[in-house]
Design an enzyme around this catalytic site. Sequence first.
Site, short mmCIF file in Angstrom:
data_model
loop_
_atom_site.label_atom_id
_atom_site.label_comp_id
_atom_site.label_asym_id
_atom_site.label_seq_id
_atom_site.Cartn_x
_atom_site.Cartn_y
_atom_site.Cartn_z
CG HIS A 1 -2.03 -0.90 1.11
ND1 HIS A 1 -3.24 -0.52 1.26
CD2 HIS A 1 -2.31 -2.06 0.50
CE1 HIS A 1 -4.28 -1.53 0.99
NE2 HIS A 1 -3.46 -2.37 0.32
CD GLU B 1 -6.69 3.66 2.88
OE1 GLU B 1 -6.26 3.08 4.01
OE2 GLU B 1 -5.89 4.30 2.19
#
Length: 695
Positions: A477, A502
Amino acid sequence: MRLVRLAAAAWLMLAAGPVLAQTTDATQQSDVAQAAGINAVASATSPDGQLALNLTVNGEGRVGYAVSRAGQPVIGESHLGFLFSDSRQLLRNMALQSATKSSKDESWTQPWGEWRTVRDNHNELVATFAEKDKLRRTMRVRFRIFDNAVAFRYELPEQPNLKTANIVEELTQFRIVEQGEAWWAPAFESNREEYLYNHSPVAGIGIGQTPLTMRTRSGLHLSIHEAALIDYSGMNVASGGGGLLKAALTPSSSGPKVVRDTPFETPWRVILIAPDAPALYHANTVFLNLNEPNKLGDVSWVKPRKYMGIWWGMHLDTQTWNSGPKHGATTAYAKRMIDFAARHGFSGLLVEGWNKGWDGDWFATGDDFSFTEAYPDFDIAEVTRYGRGKGVRLIGHHETSANIVNYERQLPAALDLYRRLGVDSVKTGYVADAGGVQALGPDGRRVFEWHEGQAMSRHHLKVVTEAAKRRIAVNPHEPIKDTGLRRTYPNWISREGQRGMEYNAWAEPKNPPRYDTELLFTRMLSGPMDFTPGILSLTGRGNTPIPSTLARQLAYYVTIYSPIQMAADLPENYGANMAPFQFIKDVAVDWDDTRMLAGSVGDYAVIARKERGKANWFLGGITDEEARTMTVPLSFLQTGRRYRAEIYRDGDDADFRTNPRSIVIERRVVRSTDSLPVRLAAGGGIAVRFVPLGR
Ligand code: NOJ
Ligand code: CA
């Protein structure tokens, strides 16, 4: 005219065999070049003859290229070259020394992917240029022309007057001839790759990340990106006014943006060129074709899978990564999660916040992270043992806060620990503002770098190759962008690299529906994304609504490709939504075939995919803020076979703003001669599984 015909005949001959090479008539000049007033020194076409590339050297001795499609100019004469910090620019006074051509038409098999078989069919032109003055430096440019793309890279041979290239800028241009609109995420902003797309005229581009996608006035779809980003800095694209776009490499705090000893080659600069949005999506195999074949040998240990996680709770702020009363990563909770995952057929559990270092301001320095020591309430050996018994692997997690000094120091021990425990994949993370990567500079002191600079291209490959030695797959990520290296290193299984789910937990603004339909034709051209879908509660932090219908959450599993897909919501939210949850349990993650059936950039997309090694097909569709109705022919299904279509669609009254939970789940028997009516609500979606029935 005669020369053109001769060239076409030569291509036909070449295409029949494997890789052949011949020297061209360097004065060869195509009709298109002549018509555009371009003085070509060498030319080549795509295998289908539609795309034509002309190589030019102008009166100042500047090397350029131009591209046309079906006789219409697409890329006007665009120059090539380099700026160095310690030597005169490599730009003027060049002469063509030689040009050779070859062809390739080969198919290869992916260990996992959107397609089992990928065809690499291109014509190649390699041109060598030399300076005419006393430095006499040489530069080779290798072009590959596919039916749906033009790609090129620089190759700088070893030479006395260019031992080390200290590259301050790569002077690569892309001159877009027609006016058009562009979708681009800004480069060099603090949240790295994670930005909503700007939708502007091509002339209004500032500095954009790649893939940067454009649609010209005549409807042609273009996307600029790169392939095989190895030991080099990531390329962004800056507007030079009008249709001129220029490479803007990611800087380095050590001075030049790239430092390389000759001989070396740059990443491929790629322009996808397609007649419509679905064809643009299908062109994404070009990035794989421009990378080297698998270097890891047997990769059967790289496992596409669906997984759950101790994760969403942290983003909701109902749990914490750090120690304390809300600590998510406890042995007891992990076991409960393993039970739930096993019961519903998931084979992985991501646990974040298991290791020491999250207390305090973890994103500030990253110096505190230990990648081998667990918090006292998390018994990693016991959790992995318990999971093994139930067929659920722990998915490792290394949040580094982009402190690669601390991470690389611990890397061998950290990966050895996972190997010992049977952890076969790790999610890594590089949370820090752009430009906040802590690395070691050339003199061994700590410096700050960018997430997509040369230091990080080295770092990511180091992690991927070290992990491969231990049969561990990697999912970064806040990564470096995807440039198709998964072909060479198939354990580079996925990555983030844009605004994932998210953002719907805590961001302002959240991801609007339009964003997903832009994502598919930009970021998703580059490779898989660990988007973490499946939030069936449709709520983020503090019960704030997520801009999506229920069916759309299911549609993501088919539309947003990743060989690892998370069922990201909390178990209790799945427990409360067992009927739609069934699709997440059933959906495949690895594919034999992929077809975008309908699509328009920023508007909608419908994709069908065939499950790897099985006869099942899946279909997913999403739209932007507008409701849409269309009819999709099911001709991708096997002829003569009946299928049970398990349909999860927006209810007739569904709308992501007013009625997001309205869903219809129904079954029908269908054949390849049937069509499927698709009605997408505003911010909605559709997900279908097709299961073959007895004949
Ligand atoms: C950002 C990642 O995208 C997210 O998935 C992760 O939970 C946090 N960093 C913490 O590592
Ligand atoms: Ca992130």
